[in-house]
Design a protein around this motif. Structure first.
Motif, mmCIF file in Angstrom:
data_model
loop_
_atom_site.group_PDB
_atom_site.id
_atom_site.type_symbol
_atom_site.label_atom_id
_atom_site.label_comp_id
_atom_site.label_asym_id
_atom_site.label_seq_id
_atom_site.Cartn_x
_atom_site.Cartn_y
_atom_site.Cartn_z
ATOM 1 N N PRO A 24 1.345 45.468 37.869
ATOM 2 C CA PRO A 24 2.740 45.006 37.914
ATOM 3 C C PRO A 24 3.569 45.958 38.788
ATOM 4 O O PRO A 24 3.235 47.133 38.939
ATOM 5 N N PRO A 25 4.647 45.455 39.358
ATOM 6 C CA PRO A 25 5.448 46.271 40.280
ATOM 7 C C PRO A 25 5.984 47.570 39.667
ATOM 8 O O PRO A 25 6.005 48.601 40.329
ATOM 9 N N ALA A 26 6.413 47.514 38.423
ATOM 10 C CA ALA A 26 6.942 48.733 37.791
ATOM 11 C C ALA A 26 5.847 49.790 37.685
ATOM 12 O O ALA A 26 6.114 50.993 37.830
ATOM 13 N N PHE A 29 5.343 51.419 41.073
ATOM 14 C CA PHE A 29 6.381 52.418 41.298
ATOM 15 C C PHE A 29 6.063 53.690 40.523
ATOM 16 O O PHE A 29 6.159 54.796 41.062
ATOM 17 N N PRO A 40 13.887 53.464 40.748
ATOM 18 C CA PRO A 40 13.745 52.592 41.914
ATOM 19 C C PRO A 40 15.095 52.159 42.493
ATOM 20 O O PRO A 40 15.160 51.640 43.597
ATOM 21 N N THR A 49 13.209 42.533 52.606
ATOM 22 C CA THR A 49 11.926 42.731 51.933
ATOM 23 C C THR A 49 10.797 42.905 52.939
ATOM 24 O O THR A 49 9.925 43.757 52.752
ATOM 25 N N THR A 69 4.496 43.575 47.062
ATOM 26 C CA THR A 69 4.890 43.579 45.652
ATOM 27 C C THR A 69 5.909 44.668 45.373
ATOM 28 O O THR A 69 6.934 44.428 44.724
ATOM 29 N N LEU A 70 5.652 45.860 45.867
ATOM 30 C CA LEU A 70 6.558 46.988 45.635
ATOM 31 C C LEU A 70 7.895 46.775 46.338
ATOM 32 O O LEU A 70 8.952 47.057 45.775
ATOM 33 N N SER A 72 9.351 43.886 47.072
ATOM 34 C CA SER A 72 10.091 42.860 46.321
ATOM 35 C C SER A 72 10.718 43.455 45.067
ATOM 36 O O SER A 72 11.854 43.140 44.711
ATOM 37 N N TYR A 73 9.977 44.325 44.398
ATOM 38 C CA TYR A 73 10.481 44.978 43.192
ATOM 39 C C TYR A 73 11.690 45.860 43.516
ATOM 40 O O TYR A 73 12.720 45.799 42.832
ATOM 41 N N SER A 76 14.694 43.724 44.294
ATOM 42 C CA SER A 76 15.225 43.058 43.094
ATOM 43 C C SER A 76 15.996 44.032 42.213
ATOM 44 O O SER A 76 16.990 43.653 41.603
ATOM 45 N N VAL A 77 15.555 45.271 42.144
ATOM 46 C CA VAL A 77 16.280 46.278 41.354
ATOM 47 C C VAL A 77 17.657 46.516 41.953
ATOM 48 O O VAL A 77 18.658 46.581 41.239
#
Length: 110
Positions: A24-26, A29, A40, A49, A69-70, A72-73, A76-77
């Motif tokens: 998962p992205p989190a 990170f 983040p 992105t 993926t990272l 996008s995360y 989004s944050v």
């Protein structure tokens, strides 16, 4: 002949594994970035992105999928943080001042 025998004896060619796949992205990170960055928030700095993914792929991640993926995360944050700040900034009033104004208090002692 010896080379052919060595290839046959070793079996299939060893494949490289992407250790970041399916994370998962989190977690990406936490594993890749948290040693230098506390949060983040603010790391995307308004970048698109796609350009952020290119940067991450070239410098920090193990492949294009984990970079996307990272990226996008991170975007989004930042978008979530900006959305939280927008309602208070749009109203022009400090938070918590949605009550009707009170009449001025009477001045005594004059």
């Amino acid at each position: 002949m010896a080379v052919g025998a060595a290839v046959l004896l070793t079996g299939a060619v060893a494949r490289a594994q992407n250790l970041d796949a399916e994370k998962p992205p989190a977690r990406l990170f936490a594993d890749s970035c948290a040693s230098c960055h506390r949060s983040p928030r603010g790391l995307a700095k308004g970048r698109f992105t796609l350009t952020l993914a290119w940067f991450l792929r070239d410098h920090y991640t193990s492949g294009p999928d984990s970079a996307k993926t990272l990226a996008s995360y991170l975007v989004s944050v930042d978008d979530a943080a900006a959305a939280k700040a927008r309602p208070a900034a749009k109203s022009g009033k400090p938070a918590g001042t949605s009550r009707a104004p009170r009449p001025p208090a009477s001045v005594t002692g004059r």
